[in-house]
Design a protein around this motif. Sequence first.
Motif, mmCIF file in Angstrom:
data_model
loop_
_atom_site.group_PDB
_atom_site.id
_atom_site.type_symbol
_atom_site.label_atom_id
_atom_site.label_comp_id
_atom_site.label_asym_id
_atom_site.label_seq_id
_atom_site.Cartn_x
_atom_site.Cartn_y
_atom_site.Cartn_z
ATOM 1 N N LEU A 162 21.492 17.153 9.275
ATOM 2 C CA LEU A 162 21.988 16.300 10.030
ATOM 3 C C LEU A 162 20.505 16.912 10.599
ATOM 4 C CD1 LEU A 162 24.852 16.247 12.037
ATOM 5 C CD2 LEU A 162 24.075 14.386 10.442
ATOM 6 N N ALA A 163 19.732 17.705 10.910
ATOM 7 C CA ALA A 163 18.762 18.007 11.874
ATOM 8 C C ALA A 163 17.003 17.747 10.726
ATOM 9 C CB ALA A 163 18.228 19.432 11.663
ATOM 10 N N GLY A 164 17.644 17.693 9.715
ATOM 11 C CA GLY A 164 16.883 16.426 9.069
ATOM 12 C C GLY A 164 16.767 15.336 9.101
ATOM 13 N N ILE A 165 17.851 14.604 8.550
ATOM 14 C CA ILE A 165 17.584 13.308 9.463
ATOM 15 C C ILE A 165 17.319 12.864 11.255
ATOM 16 C CG2 ILE A 165 19.383 10.708 9.766
ATOM 17 C CD1 ILE A 165 20.739 12.591 7.455
ATOM 18 N N SER A 166 17.314 13.165 12.221
ATOM 19 C CA SER A 166 17.043 13.536 13.113
ATOM 20 C C SER A 166 15.788 13.789 13.100
ATOM 21 C CB SER A 166 17.310 14.562 14.006
ATOM 22 O OG SER A 166 19.151 14.635 13.990
ATOM 23 N N LEU A 167 14.655 14.531 12.064
ATOM 24 C CA LEU A 167 13.561 14.531 12.626
ATOM 25 C C LEU A 167 12.705 12.884 11.793
ATOM 26 C CD1 LEU A 167 13.017 18.262 11.444
ATOM 27 C CD2 LEU A 167 12.648 17.082 13.518
#
Length: 357
Positions: free
Chosen positions: A144-149
């Motif tokens: 999810l952190a990667g998608i947010s970035l």
Amino acid sequence: MDTLLYLLLPLYAAQFGVTIAEAGVLLAANRLVRIAGYGWVARFYARQGDRLTCTLAVAVAAICAIGHATLSNFWMLLPLRLLWGLSYAALNLSTQVLATAELDGAARRTGRSRAIIAMGPALALPIGAVLAEAFGPRSIFVLLAGISLIALVVTRELPSAPHPVPQQARGFRIPNSLDTWSFLEGLTLDGLFIIGLSYLGRDSLPGGAVVAVGLLLAMRYLGEMLLSPAGGRLAELFGPEKVLVTLSLLTSIALIGFGAGWLWGCAASIVILRSLQLPLMAPIVARRTSGPGRVQALASRATWRDIGAGAGPILAGALLPVVSPVLIYSVSALLLACAALACVSPFVNPDRNSISP
């Protein structure tokens, strides 16, 4: 992120370094901060515009995801939940304001927006459940952190112009008919119904596998994804107020049946009706509050819905063990029906001269 935490935090509380009681507080924290902070978020959003507000919100979401993947114990996770609540408030407000920027087609755009938003939880819940069983409950938050970035790239395409807002006195105001309906919708459909489904249906649910629970929760968002555009089209054809009243009355009937014991059939009906109702409030607000008051009016509706959704689980937990379900859901159904009828009789502009939440 919220839906995954509702799934994973109670089941894996020890791995996050919290007790079950602390997990409950953490799950409620983001909603409580939204109730207190929506007015401030709305004023910041109006001054700074969509691009900066959403860029900050997405960056905060990425930080929160990384924090949930790496940090433990209540006092480390609580600030993340509070920050995520404000981030969600900003993103939620931006999607509603942009969808209703023009009255023509506002309901259709809102329905399409709700469907796209629902795709996230509908995919994340089963994927997160599988990853949790295979690699532990924190693995999904790295993804999810990667998608947010990646989403930071999308925010660059948003408009940067501020939104004008009227001069308004701050303080509490008496809720109007739309506030009341938003509160009762949150109380019944996001509170009493969801908790009641788990409580009343616990004996007939499959065993405690996290994948089964994740799929069950994902069904609600699948309904939003498939049916919210249809709700928007119905509102364009017949008018959002008429559709709101019709669907609310049908929901009230289904709630009574749910409490009376027709659990799964009525639950499916409620999920369908809720999905159709989701796109309706924003275009109603846009029709009644054109001009600079629209941002604060949309924030007010969201605040009252959060208050209801926060009170619903508490009320359900207190009443379901001691009060007949048919009485609980019949009373809540009657209140929801009355609130829907009040939204159109008489037709007034409830947000003229209203103040911020």
